[in-house]
Write a protein that holds these residues in place. Structure first.
Motif, PDB file in Angstrom:
ATOM      1  N   LEU A   1       0.843  -1.183   0.000  1.00  0.00           N
ATOM      2  CA  LEU A   1       0.000   0.000   0.000  1.00  0.00           C
ATOM      3  C   LEU A   1       0.885   1.242   0.000  1.00  0.00           C
ATOM      4  N   PRO A   2       0.384   2.398  -0.398  1.00  0.00           N
ATOM      5  CA  PRO A   2       1.224   3.597  -0.512  1.00  0.00           C
ATOM      6  C   PRO A   2       1.945   3.904   0.798  1.00  0.00           C
ATOM      7  N   PRO A   3       3.177   4.421   0.715  1.00  0.00           N
ATOM      8  CA  PRO A   3       3.947   4.725   1.938  1.00  0.00           C
ATOM      9  C   PRO A   3       3.365   5.885   2.729  1.00  0.00           C
ATOM     10  N   THR A   4       2.405   6.626   2.184  1.00  0.00           N
ATOM     11  CA  THR A   4       1.766   7.696   2.935  1.00  0.00           C
ATOM     12  C   THR A   4       0.864   7.161   4.044  1.00  0.00           C
ATOM     13  N   ILE A   5       0.545   5.863   3.982  1.00  0.00           N
ATOM     14  CA  ILE A   5      -0.265   5.230   5.023  1.00  0.00           C
ATOM     15  C   ILE A   5       0.674   4.714   6.112  1.00  0.00           C
TER      16      ILE A   5
ATOM     17  N   PHE B   1      -6.517  -9.639  -6.720  1.00  0.00           N
ATOM     18  CA  PHE B   1      -6.950  -8.448  -6.000  1.00  0.00           C
ATOM     19  C   PHE B   1      -6.169  -7.243  -6.501  1.00  0.00           C
ATOM     20  N   SER B   2      -6.689  -6.072  -6.186  1.00  0.00           N
ATOM     21  CA  SER B   2      -6.020  -4.814  -6.477  1.00  0.00           C
ATOM     22  C   SER B   2      -6.459  -3.790  -5.448  1.00  0.00           C
ATOM     23  N   VAL B   3      -5.518  -2.956  -5.015  1.00  0.00           N
ATOM     24  CA  VAL B   3      -5.784  -1.943  -3.991  1.00  0.00           C
ATOM     25  C   VAL B   3      -5.447  -0.574  -4.560  1.00  0.00           C
ATOM     26  N   LYS B   4      -6.334   0.393  -4.319  1.00  0.00           N
ATOM     27  CA  LYS B   4      -6.129   1.765  -4.777  1.00  0.00           C
ATOM     28  C   LYS B   4      -6.373   2.709  -3.617  1.00  0.00           C
ATOM     29  N   HIS B   5      -5.508   3.720  -3.495  1.00  0.00           N
ATOM     30  CA  HIS B   5      -5.613   4.702  -2.423  1.00  0.00           C
ATOM     31  C   HIS B   5      -5.851   6.079  -3.021  1.00  0.00           C
ATOM     32  N   ASP B   6      -6.904   6.747  -2.558  1.00  0.00           N
ATOM     33  CA  ASP B   6      -7.236   8.090  -3.018  1.00  0.00           C
ATOM     34  C   ASP B   6      -6.598   9.090  -2.060  1.00  0.00           C
ATOM     35  N   GLU B   7      -5.607   9.844  -2.558  1.00  0.00           N
ATOM     36  CA  GLU B   7      -4.890  10.788  -1.707  1.00  0.00           C
ATOM     37  C   GLU B   7      -5.786  11.935  -1.254  1.00  0.00           C
ATOM     38  N   LEU B   8      -6.789  12.273  -2.059  1.00  0.00           N
ATOM     39  CA  LEU B   8      -7.644  13.413  -1.732  1.00  0.00           C
ATOM     40  C   LEU B   8      -8.610  13.098  -0.601  1.00  0.00           C
ATOM     41  N   THR B   9      -9.286  11.966  -0.707  1.00  0.00           N
ATOM     42  CA  THR B   9     -10.296  11.607   0.292  1.00  0.00           C
ATOM     43  C   THR B   9      -9.763  10.676   1.375  1.00  0.00           C
ATOM     44  N   ARG B  10      -8.526  10.178   1.190  1.00  0.00           N
ATOM     45  CA  ARG B  10      -7.921   9.232   2.123  1.00  0.00           C
ATOM     46  C   ARG B  10      -8.713   7.928   2.194  1.00  0.00           C
ATOM     47  N   CYS B  11      -9.421   7.604   1.125  1.00  0.00           N
ATOM     48  CA  CYS B  11     -10.171   6.355   1.053  1.00  0.00           C
ATOM     49  C   CYS B  11      -9.326   5.277   0.389  1.00  0.00           C
ATOM     50  N   ILE B  12      -9.555   4.056   0.786  1.00  0.00           N
ATOM     51  CA  ILE B  12      -8.885   2.903   0.205  1.00  0.00           C
ATOM     52  C   ILE B  12      -9.936   2.010  -0.431  1.00  0.00           C
ATOM     53  N   TYR B  13      -9.654   1.579  -1.656  1.00  0.00           N
ATOM     54  CA  TYR B  13     -10.561   0.703  -2.390  1.00  0.00           C
ATOM     55  C   TYR B  13      -9.863  -0.632  -2.631  1.00  0.00           C
ATOM     56  N   VAL B  14     -10.561  -1.705  -2.347  1.00  0.00           N
ATOM     57  CA  VAL B  14     -10.038  -3.058  -2.522  1.00  0.00           C
ATOM     58  C   VAL B  14     -10.957  -3.806  -3.473  1.00  0.00           C
ATOM     59  N   ALA B  15     -10.414  -4.276  -4.600  1.00  0.00           N
ATOM     60  CA  ALA B  15     -11.165  -5.065  -5.575  1.00  0.00           C
ATOM     61  C   ALA B  15     -10.717  -6.515  -5.483  1.00  0.00           C
ATOM     62  N   LEU B  16     -11.666  -7.429  -5.338  1.00  0.00           N
ATOM     63  CA  LEU B  16     -11.384  -8.853  -5.199  1.00  0.00           C
ATOM     64  C   LEU B  16     -12.173  -9.616  -6.247  1.00  0.00           C
TER      65      LEU B  16
ATOM     66  N   GLU C   1     -14.873  -0.316   0.032  1.00  0.00           N
ATOM     67  CA  GLU C   1     -14.432   1.059   0.238  1.00  0.00           C
ATOM     68  C   GLU C   1     -14.334   1.336   1.726  1.00  0.00           C
ATOM     69  N   GLY C   2     -13.221   1.964   2.141  1.00  0.00           N
ATOM     70  CA  GLY C   2     -13.047   2.291   3.548  1.00  0.00           C
ATOM     71  C   GLY C   2     -12.217   3.541   3.728  1.00  0.00           C
ATOM     72  N   GLU C   3     -12.460   4.231   4.817  1.00  0.00           N
ATOM     73  CA  GLU C   3     -11.713   5.443   5.108  1.00  0.00           C
ATOM     74  C   GLU C   3     -10.391   5.147   5.785  1.00  0.00           C
ATOM     75  N   GLU C   4     -10.290   4.037   6.473  1.00  0.00           N
ATOM     76  CA  GLU C   4      -9.080   3.668   7.176  1.00  0.00           C
ATOM     77  C   GLU C   4      -8.604   2.321   6.637  1.00  0.00           C
ATOM     78  N   PRO C   5      -7.303   2.109   6.654  1.00  0.00           N
ATOM     79  CA  PRO C   5      -6.783   0.856   6.099  1.00  0.00           C
ATOM     80  C   PRO C   5      -7.045  -0.364   6.962  1.00  0.00           C
ATOM     81  N   GLN C   6      -7.483  -0.185   8.190  1.00  0.00           N
ATOM     82  CA  GLN C   6      -7.700  -1.332   9.047  1.00  0.00           C
ATOM     83  C   GLN C   6      -8.821  -1.026  10.034  1.00  0.00           C
TER      84      GLN C   6
END
Length: 427
Positions: free
Chosen positions: A80-84, A136-151, A162-167
């Motif tokens: 996941l992006p290092p900003t997390i 799977f694929s994971v995408k992080h939106d820097e603007l909204t700080r949302c994380i999307y997980v496609a399975l 879709e989630g606001e926090e990674p965990q």
């Protein structure tokens, strides 16, 4: 005081172009992933273990941690992006379980991701009750700080969370859930892949055609079919309450393959004004496709940002964006949830619903440099270089020509050389 060196650093000149690392796995390495900075590498093997390596300032890769992650073969890995914070690593095993691993920076070396018994400390995990996940694929939106997980599961079903926090993942809401690909026949050889669009926003021609700036895009492949999906804004009304949301629609379907598709990649850098998709096929060909969104030149718009985006960007920067209206509708009541999901689990087809944008596809190149089945394909971070690996064990690199097509630029292969014994002096 010692004088600073004035010449160029000779370390980089004398260092080898490639580092050969003894990964330490006792079985075949099936998955590998680098972080965004390129100084961390994670490897996953058939034995189910993950090993993480760090590149230190002296240029040497050293083992950071290793642990038993899955009961069997590890299919995919992604940082996941290092900003997390803390650093998160996602993995998927052959048993169909998607797991997130968090690093403990305060732990001693060798225990950053694992515990004393050698097993990993899972942050959270997901598994399907219908069919095991295969990609799977994971995408992080820097603007909204949302994380999307496609399975993507083995029966062609796609679920996007879709989630606001990674965990933890249990708190994620289901953004969409539908049949993306046809269900394979029993005993048929299969391969499924899903990849998010790595670009932060759609390309400028797509924006002018009407694609929202916050639209999610992903590509899925299964058997001999490749499909591209994008989200459109929806409004659902139930018991007098109106709820805004998003759902995926089929943007374009690629049917140029007659053999099993092993891998698919979406090119970063959509500054060209169009998107590019590359596929690796069992017939030995690497195909590159161009995805366009036609727009009318008589739409009365110019290329200014305000006219292309319209009021969408203003809405995104308003307070409604920070309140996450979609997040508020992710946990409706049981009756409401069933009403909203009725009729949405079927396979998505090309329709003309409101918010759907026309897409066209064109094959740019059909490359046969491997002359053997191709297993992996991917772009570099800028989308300028395309790489593929075939059954013969060689890495082929391609570059785009001025006319838009792609051509082979370099080749890399590992060869075992027998060292000759030094001559002995008999005198």
């Amino acid at each position: 005081m010692a004088m600073l060196p004035t010449g160029e650093d000779s370390t980089a000149e004398n260092s080898p172009a490639f580092d050969i690392i003894q990964h330490g796995h006792k079985d075949l390495v099936q998955a590998i992933a680098f972080n965004a900075y390129g100084d961390r590498c994670a490897t996953g093997s058939v034995e189910g273990k993950i090993r993480v390596f760090n590149r230190h300032q002296d240029g040497i890769w050293r083992l950071c941690d290793n642990w038993k992650a899955h009961a069997g073969e590890i299919l995919e890995l992604q940082w996941l992006p290092p900003t997390i914070y803390p650093n998160l690593l996602a993995s998927l095993g052959i048993e169909g379980r998607f797991k997130l691993w968090a690093e403990d920076p305060s732990a001693a070396p060798g225990r950053r991701f694992s515990s004393r018994d050698g097993n990993g400390k899972t942050v959270s995990e997901l598994r399907s009750s219908r069919s095991p996940y295969r990609s799977f694929s994971v995408k992080h939106d820097e603007l909204t700080r949302c994380i999307y997980v496609a399975l993507l599961s083995a029966d062609g079903h796609l679920t996007v969370y879709e989630g606001e926090e990674p965990q933890p993942l249990i708190d994620y809401g289901t953004l969409d859930d539908f049949q993306a690909l046809a269900k394979p026949n029993r005993g048929e050889e299969t391969c499924f892949k899903v990849r998010f669009d790595p670009n932060p926003e759609p390309c400028y021609t797509a924006l002018r055609a009407g694609v929202p700036t916050d639209a999610l895009s992903l590509v899925v492949s299964g058997l001999t079919t490749v499909k591209i999906f994008r989200t459109r804004d929806t409004v659902a009304s139930s018991f007098g309450a109106t709820t805004k949301g998003r759902e995926f629609y089929l943007a374009v379907e690629i049917t140029e393959h007659n053999y099993l598709i092993r891998d698919v990649a979406w090119a970063p850098g959509n500054f060209r004004g169009y998107d590019m998709i590359a596929t690796a096929c069992q017939d030995g060909f690497v195909r590159v496709f161009r995805i366009d969104t036609p727009f009318s030149k008589d739409d009365g718009k110019t290329w200014s940002l305000a006219e292309i985006v319209g009021s969408t960007r203003a809405d995104e920067q308003s307070g409604s964006r920070s309140s996450h209206p979609r997040r508020q509708s992710q946990a409706p009541s049981g009756i409401r949830a069933e009403l909203d999901k009725s009729g949405t689990h079927g396979e998505r087809t090309l329709t003309d619903l409101h918010g759907q944008i026309q897409h066209t596809v064109k094959m740019l190149s059909k490359l046969n440099a491997h002359r053997s089945p191709v297993w992996r394909v991917d772009f570099d971070d800028d989308g300028q270089i395309l790489g593929s690996v075939g059954d013969e064990g060689k890495l082929m690199c391609y570059r785009q020509l001025p006319d838009g097509s792609w051509a082979k630029s370099s080749e890399l292969g590992m060869m075992k050389a027998r060292m000759a014994a030094p001559p002995t002096n008999l005198s």
